[in-house]
Scaffold this motif. Structure first.
Motif, PDB file in Angstrom:
ATOM      1  N   GLU A 192       0.828  -1.208   0.000  1.00 56.94           N
ATOM      2  CA  GLU A 192       0.000   0.000   0.000  1.00 56.94           C
ATOM      3  C   GLU A 192       0.859   1.254   0.000  1.00 56.94           C
ATOM      4  O   GLU A 192       0.496   2.273  -0.613  1.00 56.94           O
ATOM      5  CB  GLU A 192      -0.927  -0.010   1.218  1.00 56.94           C
ATOM      6  CG  GLU A 192      -2.128   0.887   1.097  1.00 56.94           C
ATOM      7  CD  GLU A 192      -3.110   0.433   0.027  1.00 56.94           C
ATOM      8  OE1 GLU A 192      -3.809   1.297  -0.535  1.00 56.94           O
ATOM      9  OE2 GLU A 192      -3.175  -0.785  -0.240  1.00 56.94           O
ATOM     10  N   ALA A 193       2.005   1.215   0.653  1.00 56.52           N
ATOM     11  CA  ALA A 193       2.893   2.377   0.670  1.00 56.52           C
ATOM     12  C   ALA A 193       3.406   2.691  -0.729  1.00 56.52           C
ATOM     13  O   ALA A 193       3.548   3.862  -1.115  1.00 56.52           O
ATOM     14  CB  ALA A 193       4.057   2.133   1.631  1.00 56.52           C
ATOM     15  N   TRP A 194       3.689   1.656  -1.510  1.00 60.41           N
ATOM     16  CA  TRP A 194       4.110   1.883  -2.899  1.00 60.41           C
ATOM     17  C   TRP A 194       2.953   2.448  -3.722  1.00 60.41           C
ATOM     18  O   TRP A 194       3.152   3.307  -4.587  1.00 60.41           O
ATOM     19  CB  TRP A 194       4.613   0.591  -3.521  1.00 60.41           C
ATOM     20  CG  TRP A 194       6.007   0.215  -3.118  1.00 60.41           C
ATOM     21  CD1 TRP A 194       6.399  -0.866  -2.389  1.00 60.41           C
ATOM     22  CD2 TRP A 194       7.209   0.940  -3.419  1.00 60.41           C
ATOM     23  NE1 TRP A 194       7.772  -0.858  -2.206  1.00 60.41           N
ATOM     24  CE2 TRP A 194       8.282   0.242  -2.835  1.00 60.41           C
ATOM     25  CE3 TRP A 194       7.468   2.124  -4.117  1.00 60.41           C
ATOM     26  CZ2 TRP A 194       9.603   0.679  -2.935  1.00 60.41           C
ATOM     27  CZ3 TRP A 194       8.787   2.563  -4.221  1.00 60.41           C
ATOM     28  CH2 TRP A 194       9.838   1.838  -3.635  1.00 60.41           C
ATOM     29  N   ARG A 195       1.723   1.985  -3.455  1.00 62.54           N
ATOM     30  CA  ARG A 195       0.576   2.490  -4.213  1.00 62.54           C
ATOM     31  C   ARG A 195       0.440   3.997  -4.051  1.00 62.54           C
ATOM     32  O   ARG A 195       0.117   4.712  -5.007  1.00 62.54           O
ATOM     33  CB  ARG A 195      -0.712   1.808  -3.742  1.00 62.54           C
ATOM     34  CG  ARG A 195      -1.962   2.286  -4.502  1.00 62.54           C
ATOM     35  CD  ARG A 195      -3.243   1.986  -3.746  1.00 62.54           C
ATOM     36  NE  ARG A 195      -3.350   2.699  -2.480  1.00 62.54           N
ATOM     37  CZ  ARG A 195      -3.697   3.986  -2.378  1.00 62.54           C
ATOM     38  NH1 ARG A 195      -3.936   4.701  -3.456  1.00 62.54           N
ATOM     39  NH2 ARG A 195      -3.785   4.562  -1.186  1.00 62.54           N
ATOM     40  N   VAL A 196       0.698   4.487  -2.841  1.00 65.19           N
ATOM     41  CA  VAL A 196       0.557   5.916  -2.580  1.00 65.19           C
ATOM     42  C   VAL A 196       1.465   6.741  -3.484  1.00 65.19           C
ATOM     43  O   VAL A 196       1.064   7.786  -4.019  1.00 65.19           O
ATOM     44  CB  VAL A 196       0.863   6.211  -1.094  1.00 65.19           C
ATOM     45  CG1 VAL A 196       0.977   7.715  -0.846  1.00 65.19           C
ATOM     46  CG2 VAL A 196      -0.218   5.602  -0.200  1.00 65.19           C
ATOM     47  N   LEU A 197       2.710   6.271  -3.668  1.00 68.33           N
ATOM     48  CA  LEU A 197       3.689   7.086  -4.380  1.00 68.33           C
ATOM     49  C   LEU A 197       3.911   6.682  -5.828  1.00 68.33           C
ATOM     50  O   LEU A 197       4.682   7.347  -6.540  1.00 68.33           O
ATOM     51  CB  LEU A 197       5.021   7.063  -3.632  1.00 68.33           C
ATOM     52  CG  LEU A 197       5.019   7.802  -2.283  1.00 68.33           C
ATOM     53  CD1 LEU A 197       6.387   7.767  -1.645  1.00 68.33           C
ATOM     54  CD2 LEU A 197       4.574   9.249  -2.458  1.00 68.33           C
ATOM     55  N   GLU A 198       3.269   5.621  -6.301  1.00 60.01           N
ATOM     56  CA  GLU A 198       3.447   5.236  -7.699  1.00 60.01           C
ATOM     57  C   GLU A 198       3.079   6.349  -8.679  1.00 60.01           C
ATOM     58  O   GLU A 198       3.774   6.557  -9.675  1.00 60.01           O
ATOM     59  CB  GLU A 198       2.652   3.968  -8.005  1.00 60.01           C
ATOM     60  CG  GLU A 198       3.337   2.695  -7.527  1.00 60.01           C
ATOM     61  CD  GLU A 198       3.471   1.669  -8.631  1.00 60.01           C
ATOM     62  OE1 GLU A 198       2.468   1.422  -9.314  1.00 60.01           O
ATOM     63  OE2 GLU A 198       4.579   1.128  -8.817  1.00 60.01           O
ATOM     64  N   PRO A 199       2.000   7.124  -8.453  1.00 63.72           N
ATOM     65  CA  PRO A 199       1.710   8.225  -9.384  1.00 63.72           C
ATOM     66  C   PRO A 199       2.836   9.259  -9.442  1.00 63.72           C
ATOM     67  O   PRO A 199       3.097   9.840 -10.499  1.00 63.72           O
ATOM     68  CB  PRO A 199       0.422   8.831  -8.824  1.00 63.72           C
ATOM     69  CG  PRO A 199      -0.211   7.738  -8.032  1.00 63.72           C
ATOM     70  CD  PRO A 199       0.924   6.978  -7.443  1.00 63.72           C
ATOM     71  N   VAL A 200       3.499   9.506  -8.313  1.00 65.62           N
ATOM     72  CA  VAL A 200       4.610  10.450  -8.289  1.00 65.62           C
ATOM     73  C   VAL A 200       5.783   9.891  -9.089  1.00 65.62           C
ATOM     74  O   VAL A 200       6.385  10.590  -9.925  1.00 65.62           O
ATOM     75  CB  VAL A 200       5.046  10.756  -6.843  1.00 65.62           C
ATOM     76  CG1 VAL A 200       6.183  11.767  -6.821  1.00 65.62           C
ATOM     77  CG2 VAL A 200       3.863  11.260  -6.025  1.00 65.62           C
ATOM     78  N   MET A 201       6.120   8.635  -8.852  1.00 66.09           N
ATOM     79  CA  MET A 201       7.223   8.006  -9.577  1.00 66.09           C
ATOM     80  C   MET A 201       6.970   8.015 -11.076  1.00 66.09           C
ATOM     81  O   MET A 201       7.870   8.296 -11.877  1.00 66.09           O
ATOM     82  CB  MET A 201       7.419   6.578  -9.066  1.00 66.09           C
ATOM     83  CG  MET A 201       7.870   6.494  -7.612  1.00 66.09           C
ATOM     84  SD  MET A 201       7.548   4.871  -6.847  1.00 66.09           S
ATOM     85  CE  MET A 201       8.329   3.769  -8.013  1.00 66.09           C
ATOM     86  N   SER A 202       5.724   7.727 -11.468  1.00 62.63           N
ATOM     87  CA  SER A 202       5.384   7.696 -12.891  1.00 62.63           C
ATOM     88  C   SER A 202       5.503   9.082 -13.517  1.00 62.63           C
ATOM     89  O   SER A 202       6.100   9.252 -14.594  1.00 62.63           O
ATOM     90  CB  SER A 202       3.959   7.162 -13.071  1.00 62.63           C
ATOM     91  OG  SER A 202       3.537   7.268 -14.416  1.00 62.63           O
ATOM     92  N   ALA A 203       4.947  10.102 -12.859  1.00 59.54           N
ATOM     93  CA  ALA A 203       4.997  11.461 -13.406  1.00 59.54           C
ATOM     94  C   ALA A 203       6.425  11.987 -13.468  1.00 59.54           C
ATOM     95  O   ALA A 203       6.806  12.655 -14.439  1.00 59.54           O
ATOM     96  CB  ALA A 203       4.110  12.384 -12.570  1.00 59.54           C
TER      97      ALA A 203
END
Length: 451
Positions: free
Chosen positions: A421-432
Protein backbone atom coordinates in the motif's frame (compact mmCIF):
# COMPACT_ATOMS: atom_id res chain seq x y z
CA UNK A 1 13.52 -16.11 22.21
CA UNK A 2 15.75 -17.02 19.27
CA UNK A 3 19.41 -17.22 20.23
CA UNK A 4 20.95 -17.49 16.75
CA UNK A 5 21.41 -14.58 14.32
CA UNK A 6 22.87 -14.78 10.82
CA UNK A 7 23.78 -11.47 9.16
CA UNK A 8 24.16 -11.57 5.37
CA UNK A 9 26.10 -8.62 3.96
CA UNK A 10 28.04 -8.46 7.21
CA UNK A 11 30.98 -6.35 6.00
CA UNK A 12 28.71 -3.49 4.95
CA UNK A 13 27.80 -0.17 6.49
CA UNK A 14 24.57 -1.38 8.11
CA UNK A 15 26.31 -4.04 10.20
CA UNK A 16 29.23 -1.75 11.03
CA UNK A 17 27.27 1.32 12.12
CA UNK A 18 24.07 -0.18 13.50
CA UNK A 19 23.76 -3.94 13.98
CA UNK A 20 27.03 -4.65 15.79
CA UNK A 21 26.58 -1.65 18.17
CA UNK A 22 22.94 -2.72 18.72
CA UNK A 23 24.06 -6.22 19.66
CA UNK A 24 26.56 -4.69 22.07
CA UNK A 25 23.76 -2.62 23.62
CA UNK A 26 21.61 -5.74 24.03
CA UNK A 27 24.51 -7.55 25.66
CA UNK A 28 25.21 -4.60 27.98
CA UNK A 29 21.52 -4.52 29.01
CA UNK A 30 21.53 -8.24 29.80
CA UNK A 31 19.35 -9.37 26.88
CA UNK A 32 22.03 -11.57 25.27
CA UNK A 33 23.84 -14.28 27.18
CA UNK A 34 27.00 -16.27 26.50
CA UNK A 35 24.99 -18.81 24.52
CA UNK A 36 23.98 -16.31 21.81
CA UNK A 37 25.36 -17.28 18.40
CA UNK A 38 26.27 -14.64 15.80
CA UNK A 39 27.25 -15.75 12.31
CA UNK A 40 28.33 -13.10 9.81
CA UNK A 41 28.68 -13.78 6.10
CA UNK A 42 29.67 -11.83 3.01
CA UNK A 43 31.56 -12.19 -0.27
CA UNK A 44 34.81 -10.86 1.24
CA UNK A 45 37.55 -13.49 1.38
CA UNK A 46 38.36 -12.87 5.03
CA UNK A 47 39.49 -15.17 7.77
CA UNK A 48 37.53 -15.21 10.98
CA UNK A 49 40.36 -13.35 12.68
CA UNK A 50 40.31 -10.62 10.02
CA UNK A 51 36.58 -10.18 10.43
CA UNK A 52 36.86 -9.99 14.23
CA UNK A 53 39.57 -7.36 13.90
CA UNK A 54 37.28 -5.35 11.60
CA UNK A 55 34.31 -5.82 13.95
CA UNK A 56 36.37 -4.59 16.91
CA UNK A 57 37.32 -1.46 14.95
CA UNK A 58 33.68 -0.77 14.07
CA UNK A 59 32.52 -1.26 17.66
CA UNK A 60 35.27 1.05 18.93
CA UNK A 61 34.05 3.64 16.44
CA UNK A 62 30.28 3.34 16.88
CA UNK A 63 29.65 1.94 20.40
CA UNK A 64 30.26 3.66 23.77
CA UNK A 65 33.90 3.78 24.76
CA UNK A 66 33.30 2.31 28.23
CA UNK A 67 31.84 -0.96 26.89
CA UNK A 68 35.24 -2.64 26.63
CA UNK A 69 34.22 -6.10 27.78
CA UNK A 70 30.89 -6.05 25.98
CA UNK A 71 32.47 -5.10 22.65
CA UNK A 72 35.16 -7.69 23.12
CA UNK A 73 32.52 -10.36 23.81
CA UNK A 74 30.45 -9.51 20.70
CA UNK A 75 33.42 -9.39 18.32
CA UNK A 76 35.09 -12.40 19.89
CA UNK A 77 32.01 -14.62 19.60
CA UNK A 78 31.25 -13.72 15.99
CA UNK A 79 31.86 -16.38 13.36
CA UNK A 80 32.62 -15.32 9.81
CA UNK A 81 31.97 -17.27 6.62
CA UNK A 82 32.56 -16.27 3.04
CA UNK A 83 29.28 -16.84 1.20
CA UNK A 84 27.19 -15.83 -1.78
CA UNK A 85 23.85 -14.66 -0.39
CA UNK A 86 22.04 -16.03 -3.44
CA UNK A 87 23.53 -19.53 -3.21
CA UNK A 88 21.52 -22.17 -1.36
CA UNK A 89 24.67 -24.28 -1.03
CA UNK A 90 26.47 -21.42 0.73
CA UNK A 91 23.54 -20.55 2.99
CA UNK A 92 22.59 -24.08 4.08
CA UNK A 93 25.50 -24.55 6.53
CA UNK A 94 24.95 -21.05 7.95
CA UNK A 95 21.35 -21.73 8.97
CA UNK A 96 21.73 -25.41 9.88
CA UNK A 97 21.60 -26.36 13.54
CA UNK A 98 19.30 -26.99 16.44
CA UNK A 99 16.44 -24.55 16.83
CA UNK A 100 15.27 -21.59 14.75
CA UNK A 101 17.50 -18.85 13.39
CA UNK A 102 16.91 -15.20 12.50
CA UNK A 103 18.45 -14.28 9.14
CA UNK A 104 19.07 -10.56 8.63
CA UNK A 105 19.36 -9.46 5.00
CA UNK A 106 21.73 -6.48 5.35
CA UNK A 107 21.91 -6.46 1.57
CA UNK A 108 21.04 -4.24 -1.41
CA UNK A 109 17.31 -4.63 -2.16
CA UNK A 110 18.10 -5.91 -5.66
CA UNK A 111 19.54 -9.08 -4.10
CA UNK A 112 16.47 -9.84 -1.95
CA UNK A 113 14.65 -12.10 -4.47
CA UNK A 114 17.67 -14.33 -5.06
CA UNK A 115 18.45 -14.52 -1.34
CA UNK A 116 14.88 -15.40 -0.39
CA UNK A 117 14.83 -18.17 -3.00
CA UNK A 118 18.17 -19.46 -1.73
CA UNK A 119 16.93 -19.49 1.88
CA UNK A 120 13.89 -21.47 0.75
CA UNK A 121 16.15 -24.07 -0.83
CA UNK A 122 18.51 -24.09 2.18
CA UNK A 123 15.87 -25.66 4.47
CA UNK A 124 15.43 -23.11 7.23
CA UNK A 125 14.71 -24.74 10.61
CA UNK A 126 11.06 -24.46 11.75
CA UNK A 127 10.29 -21.22 13.55
CA UNK A 128 13.03 -19.27 11.77
CA UNK A 129 12.59 -15.59 10.84
CA UNK A 130 13.67 -13.52 7.85
CA UNK A 131 14.53 -9.86 8.37
CA UNK A 132 14.56 -7.42 5.46
CA UNK A 133 15.81 -3.89 5.63
CA UNK A 134 13.54 -1.45 3.81
CA UNK A 135 12.96 -0.24 1.12
CA UNK A 136 10.92 -3.33 0.40
CA UNK A 137 11.13 -3.63 -3.37
CA UNK A 138 11.55 -0.88 -5.93
CA UNK A 139 7.89 -0.37 -6.84
CA UNK A 140 4.48 -1.96 -6.30
CA UNK A 141 5.04 -4.90 -8.65
CA UNK A 142 8.39 -5.83 -7.11
CA UNK A 143 6.90 -5.59 -3.59
CA UNK A 144 4.07 -7.93 -4.59
CA UNK A 145 6.61 -10.37 -6.02
CA UNK A 146 8.77 -10.23 -2.88
CA UNK A 147 5.73 -10.99 -0.74
CA UNK A 148 4.93 -13.96 -2.96
CA UNK A 149 8.49 -15.32 -2.63
CA UNK A 150 8.50 -14.86 1.14
CA UNK A 151 5.16 -16.66 1.50
CA UNK A 152 6.72 -19.72 -0.13
CA UNK A 153 9.49 -19.83 2.49
CA UNK A 154 8.07 -18.70 5.86
CA UNK A 155 4.67 -17.61 7.23
CA UNK A 156 3.90 -13.88 7.32
CA UNK A 157 4.38 -13.71 11.10
CA UNK A 158 8.00 -14.82 10.59
CA UNK A 159 8.78 -11.93 8.19
CA UNK A 160 10.21 -8.74 9.69
CA UNK A 161 10.29 -5.79 7.28
CA UNK A 162 12.11 -3.42 9.58
CA UNK A 163 12.17 0.36 9.67
CA UNK A 164 14.36 1.80 12.42
CA UNK A 165 12.36 5.05 12.33
CA UNK A 166 9.50 3.25 14.09
CA UNK A 167 11.80 2.38 16.99
CA UNK A 168 12.96 5.96 17.56
CA UNK A 169 11.80 7.25 20.94
CA UNK A 170 10.27 10.45 19.58
CA UNK A 171 8.40 8.68 16.78
CA UNK A 172 6.84 6.36 19.33
CA UNK A 173 6.16 9.38 21.56
CA UNK A 174 3.92 10.83 18.84
CA UNK A 175 1.49 8.06 19.78
CA UNK A 176 2.15 8.49 23.49
CA UNK A 177 1.50 12.23 23.39
CA UNK A 178 -1.73 11.77 21.47
CA UNK A 179 -3.23 8.81 23.23
CA UNK A 180 -2.18 9.37 26.83
CA UNK A 181 -3.14 13.04 27.12
CA UNK A 182 -6.73 14.24 27.09
CA UNK A 183 -5.58 17.75 26.17
CA UNK A 184 -4.33 16.64 22.72
CA UNK A 185 -6.53 13.88 21.33
CA UNK A 186 -9.76 16.00 21.15
CA UNK A 187 -7.79 18.51 19.02
CA UNK A 188 -6.16 15.87 16.80
CA UNK A 189 -8.28 16.41 13.69
CA UNK A 190 -8.77 18.71 10.71
CA UNK A 191 -11.04 21.09 12.62
CA UNK A 192 -8.01 22.21 14.63
CA UNK A 193 -4.94 21.13 12.60
CA UNK A 194 -4.25 22.87 9.29
CA UNK A 195 -1.05 21.09 8.29
CA UNK A 196 1.32 18.36 9.38
CA UNK A 197 4.89 18.59 8.11
CA UNK A 198 7.16 15.54 8.33
CA UNK A 199 10.73 16.54 7.50
CA UNK A 200 14.11 14.84 7.34
CA UNK A 201 16.61 17.39 6.00
CA UNK A 202 20.29 16.81 6.60
CA UNK A 203 23.69 18.35 5.98
CA UNK A 204 25.08 14.94 5.04
CA UNK A 205 25.83 14.21 1.40
CA UNK A 206 26.25 10.71 -0.06
CA UNK A 207 28.83 9.54 2.52
CA UNK A 208 29.91 6.65 0.28
CA UNK A 209 26.38 5.40 -0.45
CA UNK A 210 26.23 6.31 -4.15
CA UNK A 211 25.93 2.66 -5.16
CA UNK A 212 22.55 2.46 -3.42
CA UNK A 213 21.34 6.04 -3.31
CA UNK A 214 21.79 6.86 -6.99
CA UNK A 215 19.37 4.08 -7.85
CA UNK A 216 16.82 5.18 -5.27
CA UNK A 217 16.85 8.93 -4.67
CA UNK A 218 15.19 10.91 -1.91
CA UNK A 219 11.64 9.85 -2.80
CA UNK A 220 12.26 6.11 -2.36
CA UNK A 221 15.05 6.30 0.20
CA UNK A 222 13.27 8.57 2.66
CA UNK A 223 9.68 9.50 1.75
CA UNK A 224 8.44 6.04 0.78
CA UNK A 225 10.83 4.20 3.06
CA UNK A 226 10.49 6.13 6.33
CA UNK A 227 8.31 9.24 6.27
CA UNK A 228 5.14 7.40 5.24
CA UNK A 229 5.57 5.27 8.37
CA UNK A 230 5.73 8.39 10.52
CA UNK A 231 2.61 9.68 8.74
CA UNK A 232 0.78 6.51 9.77
CA UNK A 233 1.54 7.07 13.46
CA UNK A 234 0.57 10.74 13.29
CA UNK A 235 -2.74 10.17 11.48
CA UNK A 236 -3.94 6.75 12.61
CA UNK A 237 -7.10 6.23 14.62
CA UNK A 238 -6.52 5.20 18.25
CA UNK A 239 -5.85 1.43 18.24
CA UNK A 240 -7.44 -0.87 20.79
CA UNK A 241 -3.93 -1.81 21.89
CA UNK A 242 -0.34 -1.46 20.73
CA UNK A 243 -0.32 -5.14 19.85
CA UNK A 244 0.78 -6.40 16.47
CA UNK A 245 -2.63 -6.72 14.82
CA UNK A 246 -4.30 -3.59 16.22
CA UNK A 247 -1.38 -1.28 15.45
CA UNK A 248 -0.79 -2.60 11.95
CA UNK A 249 -4.49 -2.51 11.03
CA UNK A 250 -4.76 1.16 11.97
CA UNK A 251 -1.56 2.04 10.06
CA UNK A 252 -2.80 0.50 6.83
CA UNK A 253 -6.11 2.34 7.25
CA UNK A 254 -4.14 5.58 6.94
CA UNK A 255 -2.37 4.50 3.76
CA UNK A 256 -5.63 3.36 2.21
CA UNK A 257 -7.20 6.74 2.98
CA UNK A 258 -4.57 8.71 1.02
CA UNK A 259 -6.31 10.39 -1.90
CA UNK A 260 -4.81 9.06 -5.17
CA UNK A 261 -2.72 11.66 -6.99
CA UNK A 262 -3.45 12.55 -10.60
CA UNK A 263 -0.77 13.87 -12.96
CA UNK A 264 -2.07 17.39 -12.30
CA UNK A 265 -1.82 16.78 -8.56
CA UNK A 266 1.78 15.62 -8.91
CA UNK A 267 2.68 18.75 -10.87
CA UNK A 268 1.09 21.02 -8.24
CA UNK A 269 1.86 19.10 -5.07
CA UNK A 270 5.34 17.65 -5.49
CA UNK A 271 8.84 18.95 -5.99
CA UNK A 272 12.18 17.35 -6.79
CA UNK A 273 15.68 18.81 -6.91
CA UNK A 274 19.33 17.90 -6.57
CA UNK A 275 22.25 19.78 -5.10
CA UNK A 276 24.90 21.72 -6.95
CA UNK A 277 28.41 22.44 -5.70
CA UNK A 278 28.49 24.54 -2.56
CA UNK A 279 29.83 24.83 0.95
CA UNK A 280 28.46 23.24 4.11
CA UNK A 281 30.09 24.49 7.27
CA UNK A 282 33.83 24.40 6.66
CA UNK A 283 33.81 21.91 3.79
CA UNK A 284 33.39 22.30 0.05
CA UNK A 285 30.90 19.92 -1.50
CA UNK A 286 30.91 18.92 -5.19
CA UNK A 287 27.69 18.85 -7.19
CA UNK A 288 25.71 15.63 -6.82
CA UNK A 289 26.21 14.81 -10.49
CA UNK A 290 30.00 14.95 -9.90
CA UNK A 291 30.03 12.70 -6.81
CA UNK A 292 31.95 9.45 -7.16
CA UNK A 293 29.70 6.59 -8.27
CA UNK A 294 26.88 8.82 -9.55
CA UNK A 295 25.45 8.43 -13.04
CA UNK A 296 24.29 11.96 -14.01
CA UNK A 297 22.03 10.49 -16.69
CA UNK A 298 19.78 8.95 -14.03
CA UNK A 299 18.66 12.43 -12.92
CA UNK A 300 18.37 11.20 -9.34
CA UNK A 301 16.83 13.70 -6.94
CA UNK A 302 18.44 14.55 -3.60
CA UNK A 303 15.40 16.52 -2.42
CA UNK A 304 11.80 15.32 -2.60
CA UNK A 305 8.60 16.93 -1.38
CA UNK A 306 5.08 15.52 -1.59
CA UNK A 307 1.78 16.95 -0.32
CA UNK A 308 -0.88 14.38 0.53
CA UNK A 309 -4.51 14.53 1.61
CA UNK A 310 -6.38 11.88 3.56
CA UNK A 311 -9.97 11.06 2.66
CA UNK A 312 -11.24 10.36 6.16
CA UNK A 313 -13.64 11.87 8.66
CA UNK A 314 -10.80 12.94 10.95
CA UNK A 315 -8.43 14.45 8.41
CA UNK A 316 -10.39 15.84 5.45
CA UNK A 317 -9.07 19.37 4.95
CA UNK A 318 -5.63 18.89 6.53
CA UNK A 319 -2.49 18.95 4.36
CA UNK A 320 0.30 16.46 5.05
CA UNK A 321 3.64 17.57 3.62
CA UNK A 322 6.48 15.02 3.54
CA UNK A 323 9.94 16.20 2.52
CA UNK A 324 13.55 15.14 2.70
CA UNK A 325 16.78 16.59 1.35
CA UNK A 326 20.54 16.07 1.46
CA UNK A 327 23.42 18.57 1.52
CA UNK A 328 21.36 21.34 3.11
CA UNK A 329 22.72 24.05 5.37
CA UNK A 330 20.96 22.84 8.52
CA UNK A 331 19.74 19.56 9.92
CA UNK A 332 15.99 19.66 10.38
CA UNK A 333 14.41 16.37 11.39
CA UNK A 334 10.98 16.74 12.89
CA UNK A 335 7.22 16.36 12.80
CA UNK A 336 5.61 19.82 12.91
CA UNK A 337 1.87 19.91 13.69
CA UNK A 338 0.50 23.35 12.76
CA UNK A 339 -2.81 24.27 14.38
CA UNK A 340 -5.35 26.61 12.84
CA UNK A 341 -5.45 30.22 14.13
CA UNK A 342 -7.94 31.20 16.81
CA UNK A 343 -11.18 32.66 15.39
CA UNK A 344 -10.97 35.95 17.30
CA UNK A 345 -8.39 37.97 19.24
CA UNK A 346 -9.80 40.42 21.85
CA UNK A 347 -6.48 42.26 22.16
CA UNK A 348 -6.95 45.04 19.61
CA UNK A 349 -3.65 46.01 18.01
CA UNK A 350 -1.46 44.69 20.79
CA UNK A 351 0.33 42.18 18.62
CA UNK A 352 -0.08 39.18 16.40
CA UNK A 353 -0.80 35.63 17.52
CA UNK A 354 1.00 33.07 15.40
CA UNK A 355 -0.74 29.70 15.03
CA UNK A 356 0.36 27.12 17.60
CA UNK A 357 2.92 24.56 16.41
CA UNK A 358 3.70 21.29 18.19
CA UNK A 359 7.08 19.94 17.13
CA UNK A 360 8.41 16.44 17.69
CA UNK A 361 12.17 16.59 17.11
CA UNK A 362 13.37 13.29 15.67
CA UNK A 363 17.10 13.91 16.01
CA UNK A 364 17.79 15.11 18.66
CA UNK A 365 14.70 13.77 20.40
CA UNK A 366 12.79 16.78 21.69
CA UNK A 367 9.27 18.20 21.91
CA UNK A 368 8.34 21.88 21.73
CA UNK A 369 5.02 23.71 21.72
CA UNK A 370 4.87 27.24 20.33
CA UNK A 371 2.15 29.29 22.04
CA UNK A 372 1.24 32.97 22.35
CA UNK A 373 1.14 34.80 25.67
CA UNK A 374 1.41 38.31 27.09
CA UNK A 375 4.88 39.83 27.23
CA UNK A 376 6.35 40.44 30.67
CA UNK A 377 5.11 43.73 32.11
CA UNK A 378 3.12 44.60 28.99
CA UNK A 379 -0.22 43.95 27.36
CA UNK A 380 1.42 43.03 24.08
CA UNK A 381 1.13 39.55 22.65
CA UNK A 382 4.42 37.69 22.62
CA UNK A 383 5.59 34.19 21.64
CA UNK A 384 5.88 31.59 24.39
CA UNK A 385 7.63 28.25 23.90
CA UNK A 386 7.35 25.16 26.08
CA UNK A 387 10.05 22.58 25.47
CA UNK A 388 11.17 19.19 26.71
CA UNK A 389 14.03 16.87 25.87
CA UNK A 390 13.29 13.17 25.83
CA UNK A 391 15.10 10.94 28.28
CA UNK A 392 17.63 8.76 26.50
CA UNK A 393 16.35 5.26 25.94
CA UNK A 394 18.31 2.36 27.33
CA UNK A 395 18.54 0.86 23.84
CA UNK A 396 19.26 2.45 20.47
CA UNK A 397 16.60 2.12 17.76
CA UNK A 398 18.30 -0.88 16.17
CA UNK A 399 18.71 -2.46 19.58
CA UNK A 400 14.95 -2.32 20.10
CA UNK A 401 14.35 -3.70 16.61
CA UNK A 402 16.74 -6.61 17.11
CA UNK A 403 15.20 -7.44 20.47
CA UNK A 404 11.73 -7.49 18.89
CA UNK A 405 13.01 -9.76 16.12
CA UNK A 406 14.61 -12.22 18.52
CA UNK A 407 11.55 -12.22 20.79
CA UNK A 408 9.09 -12.49 17.90
CA UNK A 409 7.30 -9.18 18.53
CA UNK A 410 6.23 -7.94 15.07
CA UNK A 411 4.29 -4.82 16.15
CA UNK A 412 6.92 -2.47 14.68
CA UNK A 413 7.48 -4.60 11.60
CA UNK A 414 5.80 -3.67 8.30
CA UNK A 415 3.10 -6.15 7.27
CA UNK A 416 3.08 -7.37 3.67
CA UNK A 417 -0.09 -5.59 2.60
CA UNK A 418 1.14 -2.39 4.23
CA UNK A 419 4.39 -2.53 2.25
CA UNK A 420 2.39 -2.79 -0.96
CA UNK A 421 0.00 0.00 0.00
CA UNK A 422 2.89 2.38 0.67
CA UNK A 423 4.11 1.88 -2.90
CA UNK A 424 0.58 2.49 -4.21
CA UNK A 425 0.56 5.92 -2.58
CA UNK A 426 3.69 7.09 -4.38
CA UNK A 427 3.45 5.24 -7.70
CA UNK A 428 1.71 8.23 -9.38
CA UNK A 429 4.61 10.45 -8.29
CA UNK A 430 7.22 8.01 -9.58
CA UNK A 431 5.38 7.70 -12.89
CA UNK A 432 5.00 11.46 -13.41
CA UNK A 433 8.61 12.15 -12.46
CA UNK A 434 9.85 9.47 -14.85
CA UNK A 435 8.00 11.35 -17.64
CA UNK A 436 9.54 14.66 -16.53
CA UNK A 437 6.16 16.22 -15.76
CA UNK A 438 7.88 17.82 -12.76
CA UNK A 439 11.19 19.58 -13.51
CA UNK A 440 14.34 18.55 -11.67
CA UNK A 441 15.28 21.78 -9.88
CA UNK A 442 18.72 22.54 -8.46
CA UNK A 443 19.94 24.09 -5.20
CA UNK A 444 23.44 24.92 -3.98
CA UNK A 445 24.81 22.59 -1.31
CA UNK A 446 24.53 24.38 2.01
CA UNK A 447 21.24 26.11 1.16
CA UNK A 448 19.36 27.28 4.25
CA UNK A 449 16.04 28.06 2.61
CA UNK A 450 13.64 25.29 1.69
CA UNK A 451 15.20 23.50 -1.26
Amino acid sequence: MIDRLVVLGATGDLNARYLLPALAALRAAGHLGDGFELTCADRQDWTEEEFRHWACAQLDRHAPEEWHEVKKAIAGAARYRQADATSAADLAPLVAGDGPVAVYLALPPAIFPGTIAALGAASLPPGSRIVLEKPFGEDLNSAVELNRLLAEVVPEQAVFRVDHFLAMTTVQNVLGSRLANRVLEPLWNSAHIAEVEIVWNETLTLEGRAGYYDGAGALKDMVQNHLLQVLCLVAMEPPLSLGERDLRDRKIDVLRSVRPLTDDDVVRRTRRARYLAGRIGDRDVPAYAEEEGVDPGRRTETYAEVELELESWRWSGTTFRLSSGKALGDDRKEVAVRFRPVPHLPFGHSGRAEPNVLRFGLEPETMTLALTGIGSGTRTLAPLTLSARMDESGLPAYGRLLLDILEGNAALSIRGDEAEEAWRVLEPVMSAWSRDLVPLDEYPAGSHARA
